[in-house]
Scaffold this motif. Structure first.
Motif, PDB file in Angstrom:
ATOM      1  N   ASN A 426       0.852  -1.194   0.000  1.00  0.00           N
ATOM      2  CA  ASN A 426       0.000   0.000   0.000  1.00  0.00           C
ATOM      3  C   ASN A 426       0.884   1.239   0.000  1.00  0.00           C
ATOM      4  O   ASN A 426       1.573   1.524   0.981  1.00  0.00           O
ATOM      5  CB  ASN A 426      -0.916  -0.016   1.221  1.00  0.00           C
ATOM      6  N   GLY A 427       0.858   1.984  -1.075  1.00  0.00           N
ATOM      7  CA  GLY A 427       1.769   3.105  -1.241  1.00  0.00           C
ATOM      8  C   GLY A 427       1.583   4.254  -0.271  1.00  0.00           C
ATOM      9  O   GLY A 427       2.453   5.132  -0.192  1.00  0.00           O
ATOM     10  N   LEU A 428       0.490   4.284   0.475  1.00  0.00           N
ATOM     11  CA  LEU A 428       0.315   5.335   1.479  1.00  0.00           C
ATOM     12  C   LEU A 428       1.014   5.003   2.791  1.00  0.00           C
ATOM     13  O   LEU A 428       1.132   5.850   3.668  1.00  0.00           O
ATOM     14  CB  LEU A 428      -1.174   5.581   1.744  1.00  0.00           C
ATOM     15  N   VAL A 429       1.487   3.741   2.914  1.00  0.00           N
ATOM     16  CA  VAL A 429       2.155   3.301   4.137  1.00  0.00           C
ATOM     17  C   VAL A 429       3.508   2.659   3.837  1.00  0.00           C
ATOM     18  O   VAL A 429       4.498   2.937   4.517  1.00  0.00           O
ATOM     19  CB  VAL A 429       1.266   2.291   4.905  1.00  0.00           C
ATOM     20  N   ASP A 430       3.545   1.807   2.834  1.00  0.00           N
ATOM     21  CA  ASP A 430       4.742   1.052   2.458  1.00  0.00           C
ATOM     22  C   ASP A 430       5.673   1.947   1.646  1.00  0.00           C
ATOM     23  O   ASP A 430       5.329   2.382   0.548  1.00  0.00           O
ATOM     24  CB  ASP A 430       4.311  -0.175   1.651  1.00  0.00           C
ATOM     25  N   TRP A 431       6.873   2.200   2.182  1.00  0.00           N
ATOM     26  CA  TRP A 431       7.819   3.095   1.508  1.00  0.00           C
ATOM     27  C   TRP A 431       8.153   2.628   0.099  1.00  0.00           C
ATOM     28  O   TRP A 431       8.328   3.455  -0.801  1.00  0.00           O
ATOM     29  CB  TRP A 431       9.095   3.213   2.335  1.00  0.00           C
ATOM     30  N   ASP A 432       8.228   1.344  -0.099  1.00  0.00           N
ATOM     31  CA  ASP A 432       8.670   0.815  -1.380  1.00  0.00           C
ATOM     32  C   ASP A 432       7.534   0.593  -2.374  1.00  0.00           C
ATOM     33  O   ASP A 432       7.791   0.234  -3.531  1.00  0.00           O
ATOM     34  CB  ASP A 432       9.414  -0.503  -1.162  1.00  0.00           C
ATOM     35  N   ALA A 433       6.289   0.788  -1.963  1.00  0.00           N
ATOM     36  CA  ALA A 433       5.149   0.602  -2.868  1.00  0.00           C
ATOM     37  C   ALA A 433       4.802   1.918  -3.556  1.00  0.00           C
ATOM     38  O   ALA A 433       5.019   3.002  -3.006  1.00  0.00           O
ATOM     39  CB  ALA A 433       3.937   0.084  -2.101  1.00  0.00           C
ATOM     40  N   THR A 434       4.243   1.818  -4.756  1.00  0.00           N
ATOM     41  CA  THR A 434       3.962   3.022  -5.549  1.00  0.00           C
ATOM     42  C   THR A 434       2.501   3.182  -5.913  1.00  0.00           C
ATOM     43  O   THR A 434       2.143   4.128  -6.609  1.00  0.00           O
ATOM     44  CB  THR A 434       4.795   3.001  -6.844  1.00  0.00           C
ATOM     45  N   THR A 435       1.641   2.271  -5.466  1.00  0.00           N
ATOM     46  CA  THR A 435       0.214   2.399  -5.757  1.00  0.00           C
ATOM     47  C   THR A 435      -0.603   2.174  -4.485  1.00  0.00           C
ATOM     48  O   THR A 435      -0.122   1.591  -3.508  1.00  0.00           O
ATOM     49  CB  THR A 435      -0.252   1.384  -6.822  1.00  0.00           C
TER      50      THR A 435
END
Length: 531
Positions: A426-435
């Protein structure tokens, strides 16, 4: 100690008429007033930035919903801040030789308070201000020039502290750091970062900001770094008349009352805020807002969780205080799922002046944009952890009325760990995620996904961390970046357009009309505002 705490909380003291009062006798009261003033700034900003809306228990809050400001709206912020600044100015001038550390603290707090003024009003009296009868009609200075001088003043304050080898030591009258001057230097450094980041989206100031960020990194390394904990004022708040924490006193409980104040019943979270918590399995909401529809058995043990209910700012069908999620509080008769949560812990809770989470998210943003060198991911995660520490700090032990609220788990580390694990990808929490899942304007999940930038993820987490406690900083960041994507009020007087600033107060127009920029409207941008 009790008598000294009472003196710090005696806001009827007028140090401007007490010429025999020394800087050490003035400081505690000045810092206490700053805490009360900051609470008032946050009350305004919490509506402006999309944290708060109103319940159907009150018919007011028209300006908050339609942005149709007048020159009397929130004028107490302007007047109260200048009164407080006069106190600090007296401390600084009277203590320059005999109380050098007190004077340095006052210098830092003058920068803190002038920043509040500029960020809400733009151009304000500065070089001609605080002169009393010598100049009762001060000219207005340009906001961007004040900003630059605030950096100069903060650098100078740290130099003053380093040079202060004599004079009276600071003691318990320092209701923020207890006389620890190292922590004051750290606070000055973190305040410099706040000021510089605020200007960092102004193209014409890119070179200046980069130069000053480099200088800040060097100076911080040489002068004890940055803050390492929330910065709070604690003058000895207590459950006595005139002694309670100002937020608790307004939005919680009157002295000796088991019933909440009427103002408690007026405030609800927005649907956008609730959705940001719920969509991302964020346990912080359990400590901040009351569940609606939770049930309990005859022994008082909660038997089922409820739901969290907010409202859109400006909508016509509005929940009541019982059908909407008011603040978590130890309510009369202990309804299921209620307890003394984050915002209303006790009448003696401290007043935050700067959150550690704010600083860490600011640092992460500056590092991600190559304004500072450092590990942006580490600071981002540390910012979330700091927010969980603040949210769950001193939470009550699991009791019959909150066993099922968040499963009875009140440990900040445990909740942080579960939050990160629940949001992998989850890109709003996970630094490495983008969506992240796509939503409508009010945060309700729709279909598909959307892209999340690094800055958006940082500003979203910073927004959540600053909810209610530091709404002023969230409002400033939103005007600077338009992130996160807070929806405009449905009743906005100019459809689709936020107000961008406050109007100059009528009291100032009445006494200094020749200098007040009278053509300014609430839609005019302060120099750093991008909204």
């Amino acid at each position: 100690m009790a008598s000294s705490c009472e003196s710090f909380l005696d806001v009827n003291v007028n140090p401007n008429q007490a010429t025999a009062v020394t800087p050490d006798q003035l400081l505690g009261n000045a810092l206490t007033v700053t805490g009360a003033n900051y609470t008032a700034y946050n009350a305004y900003a919490n509506f402006a930035t999309g944290f708060w809306t109103k319940s159907n228990a009150v018919s007011g809050f028209n300006e908050e919903r339609n942005y149709n400001y007048s020159s009397t709206y929130q004028q107490g912020l302007f007047n109260g801040t200048y009164d407080n600044l006069n106190d600090y100015n007296l401390i600084q001038t009277a203590g320059a030789t005999t109380h050098p550390n007190h004077a340095a603290i006052a210098r830092i707090m003058k920068a803190y308070n002038f920043l509040l003024l500029v960020d809400e009003y733009g151009d304000v009296p500065y070089t001609d201000a605080l002169k009393g009868k010598a100049n009762i009609t001060p000219k207005y200075d340009k906001a961007e020039e004040i900003y630059k001088d605030l950096i100069v003043q903060l650098k100078g304050a740290v130099t003053d502290i380093n040079a202060a080898t004599a004079g009276l030591a600071v003691g318990p009258e320092d209701v923020v750091f207890g006389g620890n001057m190292t922590r004051w230097k750290q606070f000055a450094n973190s305040l410099r970062l706040r000021i510089l980041l605020r200007q960092s989206n102004v193209a014409a100031l890119n070179a200046y900001v980069k130069t000053e960020m480099t200088a800040l990194q060097t100076d911080a390394a040489a002068n004890n770094g940055y803050i390492t904990a929330d910065v709070s004022a604690q003058p000895g708040y207590a459950a006595s008349s005139g002694q309670q924490n100002p937020f608790y006193n307004t939005y919680g409980f009157s002295v000796g009352s088991a019933n909440t104040t009427s103002t408690y019943r007026f405030i609800l979270p927005t649907k956008y805020l609730v959705n940001l918590f719920v969509n991302n399995n964020d346990p912080r909401i359990t400590q901040e807002y009351r569940q609606v529809g939770a049930t309990k058995d005859a022994n008082g043990s909660q038997t089922a969780n409820g739901t969290y209910v907010g409202s859109n700012l400006g909508e016509s069908v509005i929940p009541s205080p019982t059908t909407g999620s008011t603040f978590q509080a130890a309510l009369l008769n202990s309804p299921a799922g209620t307890f003394a949560g984050t915002f209303l812990r006790s009448p003696n809770q401290p007043t935050a002046l700067m959150l550690l989470s704010e600083h860490l998210f600011s640092k992460a943003e500056a590092e991600s944009r190559s304004l500072l060198t450092g590990n942006a991911k580490a600071d981002f995660l540390a910012g979330i952890q700091a927010s969980f520490n603040t949210t769950f700090r001193n939470a009550p032990s699991p009791s019959p009325v909150n066993r099922l609220v968040n499963g009875g788990d009140i440990d900040p580390v445990s909740n942080y760990t579960k939050y990160i694990a629940a949001n992998v990808g989850n890109g709003l929490v996970d630094w490495d995620a983008t969506t992240t899942p796509a939503t409508d304007a009010y945060g309700t999940i729709t279909t598909g996904t959307r892209t999340v930038s690094t800055v958006e993820k940082i500003l979203t987490q910073k927004f959540l961390a600053e909810n209610t406690i530091a709404g002023t900083e969230a409002w400033d960041d939103f005007r600077r970046t338009m992130l996160p994507m807070v929806p405009v009020s449905i009743q906005a007087s100019v459809p689709g357009q936020f107000a961008k600033r406050l109007l100059y107060p009528q009291s100032e127009i009445n006494t200094n009309k020749a200098n007040v920029p009278l053509t300014t409207t609430q839609y005019d941008r302060i120099f750093w505002v991008q909204l």
